[in-house]
Design a protein around this motif. Structure first.
Motif, PDB file in Angstrom:
ATOM      1  N   HIS A  31       0.838  -1.202   0.000  1.00 47.38           N
ATOM      2  CA  HIS A  31       0.000   0.000   0.000  1.00 47.38           C
ATOM      3  C   HIS A  31       0.873   1.253   0.000  1.00 47.38           C
ATOM      4  O   HIS A  31       0.641   2.188  -0.772  1.00 47.38           O
ATOM      5  CB  HIS A  31      -0.917   0.002   1.224  1.00 47.38           C
ATOM      6  N   PHE A  32       1.881   1.272   0.843  1.00 45.35           N
ATOM      7  CA  PHE A  32       2.715   2.468   0.983  1.00 45.35           C
ATOM      8  C   PHE A  32       3.644   2.672  -0.215  1.00 45.35           C
ATOM      9  O   PHE A  32       4.028   3.814  -0.504  1.00 45.35           O
ATOM     10  CB  PHE A  32       3.514   2.405   2.283  1.00 45.35           C
ATOM     11  N   VAL A  33       4.013   1.594  -0.906  1.00 47.35           N
ATOM     12  CA  VAL A  33       4.852   1.784  -2.103  1.00 47.35           C
ATOM     13  C   VAL A  33       4.005   2.051  -3.343  1.00 47.35           C
ATOM     14  O   VAL A  33       4.540   2.324  -4.417  1.00 47.35           O
ATOM     15  CB  VAL A  33       5.778   0.564  -2.340  1.00 47.35           C
ATOM     16  N   GLY A  34       2.681   1.949  -3.199  1.00 45.63           N
ATOM     17  CA  GLY A  34       1.783   2.297  -4.292  1.00 45.63           C
ATOM     18  C   GLY A  34       1.468   1.193  -5.271  1.00 45.63           C
ATOM     19  O   GLY A  34       0.812   1.432  -6.290  1.00 45.63           O
ATOM     20  N   TRP A  35       1.911  -0.021  -4.997  1.00 44.43           N
ATOM     21  CA  TRP A  35       1.632  -1.131  -5.920  1.00 44.43           C
ATOM     22  C   TRP A  35       0.219  -1.665  -5.734  1.00 44.43           C
ATOM     23  O   TRP A  35      -0.344  -2.247  -6.656  1.00 44.43           O
ATOM     24  CB  TRP A  35       2.651  -2.250  -5.726  1.00 44.43           C
TER      25      TRP A  35
END
Length: 276
Positions: A200-204
């Motif tokens: 979630h935090f890396v945007g994947w």
């Protein structure tokens, strides 16, 4: 070279091919997953039927290839949905063939042909809906699902080895996989859920935090169930591995067993939640 080294090298190569297939291009993705699907179906049919009903096996694999190809083209916006139905045509030849066979077919064995389609082809043919968004290729979401599965496996192995092999440790499904413990299960779910959080935090995984956590947990649980379900098949057929195409790991079906349940369940969750 010892078995651990072989497994490690195979895992790195396998992971690199998967990452390339899911990030390079839609054509590469389609070719890779077509190969994976046909190899996994071939292994399943070898376990279940050997050389029996060879024509039916080929028709089923041809049908699966049509379904996957037409679904990929449809998801790219280059084909109407009705053309996906072309994959049904080879399946309709099987009843005709078996009706006019000189010897009456063993329907319990013929059913394995259809089982391979439902068990292996259907989940893989659903994967394009996770890869193409508005006709544009983006493999990060499907890659994220595999990353969750892989980290769940790592967590299950590490925690299960450290805590789940004690004499008083409760086994998860001793009649199917005697080494798997509840410690390993919860360790895998924890690592898989943590993977969803990180993705979630890396945007994947481009969804809200709660959805990513839920997806991480759901994919992890489904991955474990998928792995155990394939173990049931192998016990039924009396084999250790589905094949030997991946050194140290067995066959293609052994590597993708978890995803065969995780992919469709994740897709259903995303559709119901209105995320895709």
């Amino acid at each position: 070279m010892n078995n651990f080294a072989v497994r490690t090298i195979s895992s790195v190569v396998f992971g690199a091919v998967m990452v390339a297939g899911l990030l390079f291009s839609g054509i590469f993705y389609g070719a890779l997953f077509l190969l994976v699907m046909l190899m996994a179906m071939r292994e399943f049919y070898n376990m279940a039927l050997g050389s029996q009903y060879a024509l039916g096996q080929r028709l089923a694999m041809f049908s699966a290839a049509i379904f996957l190809a037409t679904t990929v083209i449809f998801c790219q916006g280059n084909l109407e949905a009705k053309w996906i139905l072309l994959g049904i045509l080879p399946l309709m030849l099987m009843p005709v063939i078996y009706v006019f066979m000189k010897q009456r077919p063993e329907f319990g064995r013929v059913a394995y042909i259809y089982a391979g389609l439902l068990y292996i082809a259907m989940p893989i043919c659903l994967s394009p809906f996770l890869v193409f968004n508005g006709g544009e290729f983006n493999g990060f979401l499907l890659l994220s699902i595999f990353i969750v599965i892989w980290l769940c496996d790592v967590g299950a192995y590490c925690v299960g080895t450290a805590l789940g092999q004690k004499p008083d440790s409760k086994k998860l499904a001793p009649s199917i996989s005697p080494k798997k413990s509840w410690w390993g299960f919860w360790g895998g779910v924890f690592f898989g859920t943590l993977a969803g959080l990180v993705l979630h935090f890396v945007g994947w995984m481009p969804f809200s935090l709660i959805h990513c956590i839920a997806l991480g947990a759901l994919i992890s649980v489904c991955g474990v169930c998928g792995d155990l379900f394939e173990s049931l098949w192998k016990r039924w057929f009396g084999v250790k591995d589905s094949g030997n195409c991946i050194p140290g790991h067995g066959g293609m079906l052994d590597r993708f067993d978890s995803s065969l349940m995780a992919i469709p369940v994740a897709l259903v969750y995303l559709v119901i939640a209105g995320l895709i």
